[in-house]
Structure formats: C-alpha cells, structure tokens
Design a protein around this motif. Structure first.
Motif, PDB file in Angstrom:
ATOM      1  N   HIS A   1      19.980 -11.032   1.904  1.00  0.00           N
ATOM      2  CA  HIS A   1      20.363 -12.361   1.452  1.00  0.00           C
ATOM      3  C   HIS A   1      20.861 -13.219   2.608  1.00  0.00           C
ATOM      4  O   HIS A   1      20.599 -14.418   2.689  1.00  0.00           O
ATOM      5  CB  HIS A   1      21.438 -12.225   0.368  1.00  0.00           C
ATOM      6  CG  HIS A   1      21.753 -13.498  -0.335  1.00  0.00           C
ATOM      7  ND1 HIS A   1      22.930 -13.726  -0.986  1.00  0.00           N
ATOM      8  CD2 HIS A   1      21.032 -14.637  -0.482  1.00  0.00           C
ATOM      9  CE1 HIS A   1      22.927 -14.959  -1.502  1.00  0.00           C
ATOM     10  NE2 HIS A   1      21.785 -15.515  -1.222  1.00  0.00           N
ATOM     11  N   ALA A   2      21.562 -12.573   3.550  1.00  0.00           N
ATOM     12  CA  ALA A   2      22.116 -13.320   4.679  1.00  0.00           C
ATOM     13  C   ALA A   2      21.020 -13.766   5.639  1.00  0.00           C
ATOM     14  O   ALA A   2      21.149 -14.786   6.318  1.00  0.00           O
ATOM     15  CB  ALA A   2      23.144 -12.467   5.415  1.00  0.00           C
ATOM     16  N   ALA A   3      19.926 -13.015   5.686  1.00  0.00           N
ATOM     17  CA  ALA A   3      18.865 -13.312   6.650  1.00  0.00           C
ATOM     18  C   ALA A   3      17.941 -14.415   6.161  1.00  0.00           C
ATOM     19  O   ALA A   3      17.386 -15.176   6.955  1.00  0.00           O
ATOM     20  CB  ALA A   3      18.047 -12.044   6.938  1.00  0.00           C
ATOM     21  N   THR A   4      17.752 -14.516   4.866  1.00  0.00           N
ATOM     22  CA  THR A   4      16.740 -15.398   4.310  1.00  0.00           C
ATOM     23  C   THR A   4      17.272 -16.066   3.045  1.00  0.00           C
ATOM     24  O   THR A   4      17.806 -15.388   2.179  1.00  0.00           O
ATOM     25  CB  THR A   4      15.472 -14.596   3.947  1.00  0.00           C
ATOM     26  OG1 THR A   4      15.121 -13.746   5.038  1.00  0.00           O
ATOM     27  CG2 THR A   4      14.312 -15.509   3.631  1.00  0.00           C
ATOM     28  N   ALA A   5      17.115 -17.356   2.956  1.00  0.00           N
ATOM     29  CA  ALA A   5      17.488 -18.039   1.722  1.00  0.00           C
ATOM     30  C   ALA A   5      16.552 -17.580   0.608  1.00  0.00           C
ATOM     31  O   ALA A   5      15.348 -17.443   0.831  1.00  0.00           O
ATOM     32  CB  ALA A   5      17.393 -19.546   1.910  1.00  0.00           C
ATOM     33  N   PRO A   6      17.095 -17.325  -0.590  1.00  0.00           N
ATOM     34  CA  PRO A   6      16.239 -16.869  -1.687  1.00  0.00           C
ATOM     35  C   PRO A   6      15.069 -17.832  -1.919  1.00  0.00           C
ATOM     36  O   PRO A   6      15.244 -19.042  -1.921  1.00  0.00           O
ATOM     37  CB  PRO A   6      17.186 -16.859  -2.893  1.00  0.00           C
ATOM     38  CG  PRO A   6      18.516 -16.602  -2.286  1.00  0.00           C
ATOM     39  CD  PRO A   6      18.507 -17.358  -0.969  1.00  0.00           C
ATOM     40  N   ARG A   7      13.899 -17.251  -2.064  1.00  0.00           N
ATOM     41  CA  ARG A   7      12.692 -18.054  -2.276  1.00  0.00           C
ATOM     42  C   ARG A   7      11.659 -17.173  -2.969  1.00  0.00           C
ATOM     43  O   ARG A   7      11.732 -15.948  -2.881  1.00  0.00           O
ATOM     44  CB  ARG A   7      12.156 -18.558  -0.941  1.00  0.00           C
ATOM     45  CG  ARG A   7      11.727 -17.454  -0.002  1.00  0.00           C
ATOM     46  CD  ARG A   7      11.500 -17.981   1.400  1.00  0.00           C
ATOM     47  NE  ARG A   7      12.740 -18.519   1.972  1.00  0.00           N
ATOM     48  CZ  ARG A   7      12.817 -19.099   3.172  1.00  0.00           C
ATOM     49  NH1 ARG A   7      11.745 -19.229   3.895  1.00  0.00           N
ATOM     50  NH2 ARG A   7      13.956 -19.544   3.627  1.00  0.00           N
ATOM     51  N   PRO A   8      10.719 -17.759  -3.671  1.00  0.00           N
ATOM     52  CA  PRO A   8       9.629 -16.953  -4.248  1.00  0.00           C
ATOM     53  C   PRO A   8       8.834 -16.321  -3.113  1.00  0.00           C
ATOM     54  O   PRO A   8       8.347 -17.038  -2.231  1.00  0.00           O
ATOM     55  CB  PRO A   8       8.789 -17.982  -5.004  1.00  0.00           C
ATOM     56  CG  PRO A   8       9.691 -19.169  -5.193  1.00  0.00           C
ATOM     57  CD  PRO A   8      10.581 -19.187  -3.977  1.00  0.00           C
ATOM     58  N   ALA A   9       8.713 -15.008  -3.145  1.00  0.00           N
ATOM     59  CA  ALA A   9       8.137 -14.345  -1.976  1.00  0.00           C
ATOM     60  C   ALA A   9       7.388 -13.084  -2.365  1.00  0.00           C
ATOM     61  O   ALA A   9       7.479 -12.581  -3.493  1.00  0.00           O
ATOM     62  CB  ALA A   9       9.242 -14.014  -0.971  1.00  0.00           C
ATOM     63  N   ILE A  10       6.657 -12.585  -1.392  1.00  0.00           N
ATOM     64  CA  ILE A  10       5.964 -11.308  -1.524  1.00  0.00           C
ATOM     65  C   ILE A  10       6.299 -10.471  -0.295  1.00  0.00           C
ATOM     66  O   ILE A  10       6.242 -10.972   0.837  1.00  0.00           O
ATOM     67  CB  ILE A  10       4.435 -11.494  -1.670  1.00  0.00           C
ATOM     68  CG1 ILE A  10       3.716 -10.140  -1.658  1.00  0.00           C
ATOM     69  CG2 ILE A  10       3.869 -12.432  -0.606  1.00  0.00           C
ATOM     70  CD1 ILE A  10       2.219 -10.234  -1.960  1.00  0.00           C
ATOM     71  N   ALA A  11       6.663  -9.217  -0.528  1.00  0.00           N
ATOM     72  CA  ALA A  11       6.844  -8.250   0.558  1.00  0.00           C
ATOM     73  C   ALA A  11       5.734  -7.214   0.405  1.00  0.00           C
ATOM     74  O   ALA A  11       5.787  -6.346  -0.469  1.00  0.00           O
ATOM     75  CB  ALA A  11       8.226  -7.598   0.485  1.00  0.00           C
ATOM     76  N   PHE A  12       4.715  -7.346   1.235  1.00  0.00           N
ATOM     77  CA  PHE A  12       3.531  -6.489   1.186  1.00  0.00           C
ATOM     78  C   PHE A  12       3.665  -5.506   2.346  1.00  0.00           C
ATOM     79  O   PHE A  12       4.021  -5.902   3.460  1.00  0.00           O
ATOM     80  CB  PHE A  12       2.288  -7.369   1.339  1.00  0.00           C
ATOM     81  CG  PHE A  12       0.967  -6.734   0.970  1.00  0.00           C
ATOM     82  CD1 PHE A  12       0.893  -5.512   0.317  1.00  0.00           C
ATOM     83  CD2 PHE A  12      -0.220  -7.395   1.256  1.00  0.00           C
ATOM     84  CE1 PHE A  12      -0.334  -4.953  -0.031  1.00  0.00           C
ATOM     85  CE2 PHE A  12      -1.453  -6.857   0.905  1.00  0.00           C
ATOM     86  CZ  PHE A  12      -1.509  -5.631   0.263  1.00  0.00           C
ATOM     87  N   ALA A  13       3.392  -4.243   2.078  1.00  0.00           N
ATOM     88  CA  ALA A  13       3.584  -3.220   3.108  1.00  0.00           C
ATOM     89  C   ALA A  13       2.362  -2.316   3.206  1.00  0.00           C
ATOM     90  O   ALA A  13       1.615  -2.137   2.234  1.00  0.00           O
ATOM     91  CB  ALA A  13       4.824  -2.386   2.809  1.00  0.00           C
ATOM     92  N   PHE A  14       2.186  -1.756   4.391  1.00  0.00           N
ATOM     93  CA  PHE A  14       1.161  -0.740   4.628  1.00  0.00           C
ATOM     94  C   PHE A  14       1.850   0.484   5.215  1.00  0.00           C
ATOM     95  O   PHE A  14       2.689   0.359   6.105  1.00  0.00           O
ATOM     96  CB  PHE A  14       0.076  -1.270   5.577  1.00  0.00           C
ATOM     97  CG  PHE A  14      -0.781  -2.333   4.943  1.00  0.00           C
ATOM     98  CD1 PHE A  14      -1.979  -2.005   4.328  1.00  0.00           C
ATOM     99  CD2 PHE A  14      -0.365  -3.664   4.939  1.00  0.00           C
ATOM    100  CE1 PHE A  14      -2.760  -2.980   3.727  1.00  0.00           C
ATOM    101  CE2 PHE A  14      -1.137  -4.652   4.336  1.00  0.00           C
ATOM    102  CZ  PHE A  14      -2.339  -4.305   3.727  1.00  0.00           C
ATOM    103  N   ASP A  15       1.495   1.649   4.691  1.00  0.00           N
ATOM    104  CA  ASP A  15       2.221   2.877   5.017  1.00  0.00           C
ATOM    105  C   ASP A  15       1.393   3.852   5.848  1.00  0.00           C
ATOM    106  O   ASP A  15       0.159   3.894   5.742  1.00  0.00           O
ATOM    107  CB  ASP A  15       2.600   3.622   3.729  1.00  0.00           C
ATOM    108  CG  ASP A  15       3.610   2.889   2.882  1.00  0.00           C
ATOM    109  OD1 ASP A  15       4.012   1.768   3.251  1.00  0.00           O
ATOM    110  OD2 ASP A  15       3.997   3.451   1.844  1.00  0.00           O
ATOM    111  N   ASP A  16       2.115   4.682   6.566  1.00  0.00           N
ATOM    112  CA  ASP A  16       1.640   5.896   7.251  1.00  0.00           C
ATOM    113  C   ASP A  16       1.273   5.661   8.721  1.00  0.00           C
ATOM    114  O   ASP A  16       2.154   5.301   9.494  1.00  0.00           O
ATOM    115  CB  ASP A  16       0.528   6.590   6.467  1.00  0.00           C
ATOM    116  CG  ASP A  16       1.037   7.047   5.083  1.00  0.00           C
ATOM    117  OD1 ASP A  16       2.249   6.963   4.831  1.00  0.00           O
ATOM    118  OD2 ASP A  16       0.215   7.457   4.255  1.00  0.00           O
TER     119      ASP A  16
END
Ligand SMILES: [Zn+2]
Length: 240
Positions: A102-117
C-alpha cells in the motif's frame, strides 16, 4: 483418470472463485495472496474466473492475480494475449509484486501477472509481446543456483525492462511434504532462505515468495512471512 482429475481441479478453481475476492488483492497489505494458473496448454484455463477477476479489479479497485509458467509449452501465446487484452480493455495497471504494498503504490485497478520457475528463453521470447502492452510482470524464479551466465543475463535483461524478480524456492519441492518430513524450520532453512539470499546476492530486492504448486499452510505462511512481505499461494491453500 485424466478427465476426472481435470474436472476436480476445475471445480476447485470454480469454488475458490465464487468466494468474494478470493483471488483479488485489495491494497490492504494482506500478506497472503491467492493466484490462479492460466496455463491453457497443460490445464483447462479458467477463463470465466479470469474475466470475473479482471472485471472485479476494475469495479472494486483491486488487483487480479494470475500466473503461468512456460510460454509456448504450458501457456499459449494466444492465452497470454487474451489476458493482456482483457486487462487493457478494463483499463488495469500492470503491477509487480514489489508494488503491491500500500505504501509503494496508490490503490488502483490492477493486474499482477506472474511467470514461474526457470523458463528464461521462453520469457525472453515474449518480452516484446509484454512490451507491446506496456505490461510488467513478475518472474518467480526457482533453482537459480543452476542458472548459467546466459540465463542470469536474460533475467537481468527482464528486470531492466521493468519486470519483477522474486523467490520461488531452491528446488521446487512440495512445502507441506517437506514440512511433514523435516519440519517448518528445515523448510525455511533449506528451501526458502537460500532462494532469497541468492537473488539478493545478484542484486534483486526480494519482497515476495511463491510456494511451489501454490501449496502452503498456516505454519509455513507464518514462518516465511517473517522474511518477506508477502507469500503467494493457489486455490487449495488460499485464505478463507
Ligand atoms: Zn513453480
């Protein structure tokens, strides 16, 4: 066995998605994040869940959390394009896991997409596709001690393009099985801490840890969260 297993998995994903906000992050600094796999070549991608999560992110100013693995092998380029296109159409901001505080980014509609391995070549191959959408993603990397100089260079290039790099264990073992056999402290010492340390030695500031297979429990979550800001799990280990 194959079809019944897929049906059971689909039901598990569906039941998770029915709970309000099950795979949403609400900018409330909750440290346990629930992400669903969107791999469509090895599984049935839960597109209804994906579309619902993206709409909810837009409507509720939350973050939709998805992950995949190996572009071209576990997830098709078309499926990546579909996720990015849906996110773009909904006006979502792309955030890395380091930006979920929360401290790093103001709340906003967002997507956190990740790729693993450890699919550095495949990830490097889709970098132009991601850039075309101004999409920044997070790479949860495992077995980093086995990377050669070329793989480390590819990872550095992805990070330089604005993508996140976070920890995903040393040897990609099942955490609950390791815990049952050796205890939580051993899992932490053998699988978690060295995976954070090797990234920090390479210059990456680790904020998050994704459990292999998304499998965790309360004791494991608590232990790991003493060392990172957030952990990522999947339906079956997600908070109620
Ligand atoms: Zn993994």
């Amino acid at each position: 066995m194959r079809v019944p297993l897929l049906l059971v998995l689909a039901m598990l994903v569906a039941s998770c998605a029915e709970e309000p906000g099950a795979i949403q992050y609400s900018w409330d600094d909750s440290p346990i994040l629930c992400s669903v796999s969107v791999d469509d070549l090895t599984h049935v991608a839960p597109w209804d869940t994906v579309e619902e999560a993206i709409q909810r992110a837009r409507d509720d100013t939350t973050v939709a959390l998805f992950h995949a693995h190996d572009p071209g092998r576990t997830i098709s380029v078309d499926a990546i394009e579909r996720v990015l296109g849906l996110a773009d159409a909904a006006g979502l901001t792309y955030v890395t896991y380091a930006e979920l505080g929360h401290a790093a980014t103001a709340p906003r509609p967002a997507i956190a997409f990740a790729f693993d391995d450890q699919y550095l070549d495949s990830w490097t191959a889709i970098a132009p596709q991601l850039a075309a959408h101004n999409a920044r993603v997070t790479f949860f990397v495992t077995r980093v001690y086995k990377y050669d100089a070329h793989m480390l260079d590819e990872l550095a290039q992805l990070a330089a393009a604005g993508h996140g790099v976070e920890a995903h264990s040393v040897n990609h073992l099942h955490a609950r099985e390791y815990e049952a056999a050796y205890g939580v402290a051993a899992y932490l010492a053998d699988e978690v801490m060295p995976s954070i340390q090797i990234l920090e030695d390479l210059g990456y500031a680790v904020t998050s840890y994704a459990f292999p297979f998304g499998e965790s429990d309360d004791a494991l979550d608590t232990a790991v969260l003493e060392h990172v800001q957030r952990v990522r799990v999947s339906p079956g280990s997600c908070p109620d």
